[in-house]
Design a protein around this motif. Structure first.
Motif, PDB file in Angstrom:
ATOM      1  N   ALA A  42       0.844  -1.193   0.000  1.00 10.24           N
ATOM      2  CA  ALA A  42       0.000   0.000   0.000  1.00 10.24           C
ATOM      3  C   ALA A  42       0.879   1.242   0.000  1.00 10.24           C
ATOM      4  O   ALA A  42       1.579   1.511  -0.950  1.00 10.24           O
ATOM      5  CB  ALA A  42      -0.930  -0.032   1.205  1.00 10.24           C
ATOM      6  N   GLY A  43       0.923   1.956   1.136  1.00  9.70           N
ATOM      7  CA  GLY A  43       1.777   3.136   1.199  1.00  9.70           C
ATOM      8  C   GLY A  43       1.404   4.145   0.134  1.00  9.70           C
ATOM      9  O   GLY A  43       0.243   4.478  -0.047  1.00  9.70           O
ATOM     10  N   ASP A  44       2.402   4.625  -0.560  1.00 12.63           N
ATOM     11  CA  ASP A  44       2.185   5.637  -1.593  1.00 12.63           C
ATOM     12  C   ASP A  44       1.695   4.974  -2.876  1.00 12.63           C
ATOM     13  O   ASP A  44       2.414   4.894  -3.877  1.00 12.63           O
ATOM     14  CB  ASP A  44       3.482   6.413  -1.833  1.00 12.63           C
ATOM     15  N   TRP A  45       0.459   4.528  -2.871  1.00  6.71           N
ATOM     16  CA  TRP A  45      -0.105   3.752  -3.971  1.00  6.71           C
ATOM     17  C   TRP A  45      -0.136   4.521  -5.284  1.00  6.71           C
ATOM     18  O   TRP A  45      -0.126   3.932  -6.360  1.00  6.71           O
ATOM     19  CB  TRP A  45      -1.513   3.287  -3.624  1.00  6.71           C
ATOM     20  N   TRP A  46      -0.173   5.853  -5.228  1.00  3.92           N
ATOM     21  CA  TRP A  46      -0.307   6.646  -6.459  1.00  3.92           C
ATOM     22  C   TRP A  46       0.921   6.530  -7.360  1.00  3.92           C
ATOM     23  O   TRP A  46       0.827   6.768  -8.551  1.00  3.92           O
ATOM     24  CB  TRP A  46      -0.581   8.108  -6.112  1.00  3.92           C
ATOM     25  N   HIS A  47       2.062   6.127  -6.772  1.00  2.00           N
ATOM     26  CA  HIS A  47       3.255   5.937  -7.600  1.00  2.00           C
ATOM     27  C   HIS A  47       3.082   4.743  -8.546  1.00  2.00           C
ATOM     28  O   HIS A  47       3.756   4.656  -9.575  1.00  2.00           O
ATOM     29  CB  HIS A  47       4.485   5.689  -6.725  1.00  2.00           C
ATOM     30  N   GLN A  48       2.212   3.816  -8.174  1.00  2.00           N
ATOM     31  CA  GLN A  48       2.028   2.600  -8.960  1.00  2.00           C
ATOM     32  C   GLN A  48       0.660   2.554  -9.645  1.00  2.00           C
ATOM     33  O   GLN A  48       0.219   1.514 -10.085  1.00  2.00           O
ATOM     34  CB  GLN A  48       2.166   1.377  -8.046  1.00  2.00           C
ATOM     35  N   SER A  49      -0.007   3.705  -9.732  1.00  2.00           N
ATOM     36  CA  SER A  49      -1.352   3.742 -10.303  1.00  2.00           C
ATOM     37  C   SER A  49      -1.358   3.536 -11.810  1.00  2.00           C
ATOM     38  O   SER A  49      -2.386   3.188 -12.392  1.00  2.00           O
ATOM     39  CB  SER A  49      -2.024   5.080  -9.978  1.00  2.00           C
ATOM     40  N   GLY A  50      -0.211   3.765 -12.454  1.00  2.00           N
ATOM     41  CA  GLY A  50      -0.154   3.646 -13.907  1.00  2.00           C
ATOM     42  C   GLY A  50      -0.444   4.932 -14.635  1.00  2.00           C
ATOM     43  O   GLY A  50      -0.327   4.996 -15.860  1.00  2.00           O
ATOM     44  N   ASP A  51      -0.843   5.986 -13.921  1.00  2.00           N
ATOM     45  CA  ASP A  51      -1.150   7.280 -14.525  1.00  2.00           C
ATOM     46  C   ASP A  51      -0.139   8.298 -14.017  1.00  2.00           C
ATOM     47  O   ASP A  51      -0.197   8.731 -12.866  1.00  2.00           O
ATOM     48  CB  ASP A  51      -2.576   7.709 -14.165  1.00  2.00           C
ATOM     49  N   ALA A  52       0.798   8.676 -14.889  1.00  2.00           N
ATOM     50  CA  ALA A  52       1.871   9.583 -14.476  1.00  2.00           C
ATOM     51  C   ALA A  52       1.344  10.940 -14.041  1.00  2.00           C
ATOM     52  O   ALA A  52       1.893  11.565 -13.132  1.00  2.00           O
ATOM     53  CB  ALA A  52       2.875   9.746 -15.624  1.00  2.00           C
ATOM     54  N   SER A 202      -2.397  12.157 -21.878  1.00  2.00           N
ATOM     55  CA  SER A 202      -3.562  11.308 -22.054  1.00  2.00           C
ATOM     56  C   SER A 202      -3.786  10.483 -20.793  1.00  2.00           C
ATOM     57  O   SER A 202      -2.836  10.082 -20.123  1.00  2.00           O
ATOM     58  CB  SER A 202      -3.375  10.366 -23.252  1.00  2.00           C
ATOM     59  N   ALA A 203      -5.053  10.252 -20.485  1.00  2.00           N
ATOM     60  CA  ALA A 203      -5.376   9.467 -19.296  1.00  2.00           C
ATOM     61  C   ALA A 203      -5.016   8.005 -19.504  1.00  2.00           C
ATOM     62  O   ALA A 203      -5.079   7.487 -20.614  1.00  2.00           O
ATOM     63  CB  ALA A 203      -6.858   9.597 -18.966  1.00  2.00           C
ATOM     64  N   MET A 204      -4.644   7.339 -18.409  1.00  6.33           N
ATOM     65  CA  MET A 204      -4.381   5.908 -18.433  1.00  6.33           C
ATOM     66  C   MET A 204      -5.409   5.214 -17.548  1.00  6.33           C
ATOM     67  O   MET A 204      -5.846   5.768 -16.537  1.00  6.33           O
ATOM     68  CB  MET A 204      -2.968   5.622 -17.909  1.00  6.33           C
ATOM     69  N   PRO A 205      -5.827   4.008 -17.915  1.00  9.21           N
ATOM     70  CA  PRO A 205      -6.793   3.297 -17.074  1.00  9.21           C
ATOM     71  C   PRO A 205      -6.185   2.958 -15.722  1.00  9.21           C
ATOM     72  O   PRO A 205      -5.014   2.588 -15.625  1.00  9.21           O
ATOM     73  CB  PRO A 205      -7.110   2.033 -17.881  1.00  9.21           C
ATOM     74  N   ILE A 206      -6.966   3.106 -14.676  1.00 11.36           N
ATOM     75  CA  ILE A 206      -6.528   2.810 -13.320  1.00 11.36           C
ATOM     76  C   ILE A 206      -7.273   1.569 -12.853  1.00 11.36           C
ATOM     77  O   ILE A 206      -8.505   1.542 -12.842  1.00 11.36           O
ATOM     78  CB  ILE A 206      -6.798   3.997 -12.379  1.00 11.36           C
ATOM     79  N   GLY A 207      -6.540   0.539 -12.487  1.00 11.94           N
ATOM     80  CA  GLY A 207      -7.174  -0.711 -12.113  1.00 11.94           C
ATOM     81  C   GLY A 207      -7.750  -1.395 -13.337  1.00 11.94           C
ATOM     82  O   GLY A 207      -7.228  -1.291 -14.450  1.00 11.94           O
ATOM     83  N   ASN A 208      -8.849  -2.088 -13.163  1.00  9.98           N
ATOM     84  CA  ASN A 208      -9.503  -2.807 -14.248  1.00  9.98           C
ATOM     85  C   ASN A 208     -10.715  -2.022 -14.728  1.00  9.98           C
ATOM     86  O   ASN A 208     -11.687  -1.883 -13.989  1.00  9.98           O
ATOM     87  CB  ASN A 208      -9.936  -4.196 -13.780  1.00  9.98           C
ATOM     88  N   PRO A 209     -10.690  -1.496 -15.965  1.00 12.24           N
ATOM     89  CA  PRO A 209     -11.851  -0.761 -16.474  1.00 12.24           C
ATOM     90  C   PRO A 209     -13.089  -1.648 -16.497  1.00 12.24           C
ATOM     91  O   PRO A 209     -12.995  -2.875 -16.608  1.00 12.24           O
ATOM     92  CB  PRO A 209     -11.424  -0.367 -17.894  1.00 12.24           C
ATOM     93  N   ALA A 210     -14.246  -1.016 -16.390  1.00 14.22           N
ATOM     94  CA  ALA A 210     -15.494  -1.776 -16.443  1.00 14.22           C
ATOM     95  C   ALA A 210     -15.621  -2.457 -17.799  1.00 14.22           C
ATOM     96  O   ALA A 210     -15.274  -1.878 -18.831  1.00 14.22           O
ATOM     97  CB  ALA A 210     -16.679  -0.840 -16.210  1.00 14.22           C
ATOM     98  N   PRO A 211     -16.091  -3.695 -17.838  1.00 15.75           N
ATOM     99  CA  PRO A 211     -16.267  -4.372 -19.131  1.00 15.75           C
ATOM    100  C   PRO A 211     -17.316  -3.653 -19.967  1.00 15.75           C
ATOM    101  O   PRO A 211     -18.264  -3.079 -19.435  1.00 15.75           O
ATOM    102  CB  PRO A 211     -16.731  -5.774 -18.732  1.00 15.75           C
ATOM    103  N   GLN A 212     -17.116  -3.676 -21.276  1.00 17.98           N
ATOM    104  CA  GLN A 212     -18.092  -3.056 -22.164  1.00 17.98           C
ATOM    105  C   GLN A 212     -19.379  -3.868 -22.142  1.00 17.98           C
ATOM    106  O   GLN A 212     -19.371  -5.076 -22.320  1.00 17.98           O
ATOM    107  CB  GLN A 212     -17.557  -2.977 -23.586  1.00 17.98           C
ATOM    108  N   THR A 213     -20.496  -3.193 -21.925  1.00 18.31           N
ATOM    109  CA  THR A 213     -21.771  -3.888 -21.870  1.00 18.31           C
ATOM    110  C   THR A 213     -22.268  -4.200 -23.281  1.00 18.31           C
ATOM    111  O   THR A 213     -22.009  -3.438 -24.221  1.00 18.31           O
ATOM    112  CB  THR A 213     -22.820  -3.035 -21.151  1.00 18.31           C
TER     113      THR A 213
END
Length: 281
Positions: A42-52, A202-213
């Motif tokens: 955990a800790g500073d989770w934003w460093h590993q969010s995938g979105d610079a 540009s934005a990067m997905p954080i975690g798992n994006p919702a599946p397309q319905t």
């Protein structure tokens, strides 16, 4: 009596719209980058969010937090000094714990504001992408009414829908401006400077994006068929209107589903970090 199409997109975060000058109706709906794994710690989770940019926004906000200060002990000797030193150490540990909690709370607040801004970007892009199709629909309705092929109601409805979409776009633009102001306030940045920074990223997905319905694909297919049928004179304007509205609603639903999924990921990471901090205290 017709509502006229508003002024075309003008300079309000042109690149913030993720190169939306030529965006498609699906902009922001189908992230292409792979999902990021949950941080191993955990800790500073934003460093590993995938979105610079999120990492940068959080760092900017945390830099404004006050440092932990130790109480002076000059001029005090003997046992009293030892007691005060122990009390000062305990106070400092408490202050450091409180500051770490504040950092985590601030980081989550920034992330939520950032994701809200990105959601408004996508919603504005979806609305903006509707301008040209609706203008085309209105032009076809006018031509067919002048040719005596359809009643004047078709042209009236088309004009109204152009105006309503322009109004919705203005509302989305206002939401984006509010979100931009909120993020600027949280990070201590000037709004114009923040906009310029967003323009380049540009934005990067954080975690798992919702599946397309399946509903989104179905709505897009129905819209394509309705447009072809209307232009060929095989469908009414009412049928086209319903298809256009359903497709837009499906796109915005997917945008908000992605937003909700990202928020849930941020909350999960933040709660894990808070739990670890409480365990370490």
């Amino acid at each position: 009596m017709f509502l006229h199409e508003r002024t075309r997109f003008q300079g309000l975060v042109p690149a913030l719209l993720l190169a939306c000058a030529a965006c498609t109706p699906q902009a922001g709906l189908h992230p292409q980058a792979p999902a990021r794994a949950e941080p191993s710690a955990a800790g500073d989770w934003w460093h590993q969010s995938g979105d610079a940019l999120l990492d940068e926004m959080v760092a900017q906000a945390l830099s404004a937090l006050p440092p932990v200060c130790a109480a002076p002990e000059r001029g005090i000797r003997g046992g009293i000094r030892a007691v005060l030193h122990r009390q000062s150490a305990e106070k400092r540990r408490a202050q450091e714990h409180e500051r770490r909690v504040q950092r985590l709370q601030k980081a989550e607040a920034v992330a939520r504001a950032y994701l809200r801004l990105r959601a408004w970007v996508d919603r504005l892009a979806a609305r903006h992408a509707m301008l040209a199709p609706w203008a085309d629909n209105a032009e076809i309705a006018r031509f067919r009414r002048e040719a005596g092929l359809v009643p004047a109601l078709d042209e009236d409805m088309a004009g109204v829908m152009v105006g309503l979409n322009a109004t919705d776009e203005e509302a989305a633009r206002a939401g984006l401006e509010r979100a931009l102001g909120d993020l600027a306030a949280l990070t201590g940045q000037d709004g114009a400077a923040l906009r310029a920074r967003l323009d380049k990223t540009s934005a990067m997905p954080i975690g798992n994006p919702a599946p397309q319905t399946p509903l989104l694909a179905q709505a897009e297919a129905a819209l394509t068929n309705a447009r072809i049928a209307y232009r060929g004179g095989a469908a009414s304007f009412a049928t086209l209107y319903v298809a256009e509205a359903n497709a837009l609603a499906a796109r915005e639903a997917q945008i908000m589903a992605n937003h909700t999924a990202a928020l849930a990921t941020i909350r999960q990471w933040s709660e894990k970090a808070m739990a670890e901090e409480a365990h370490c205290d």
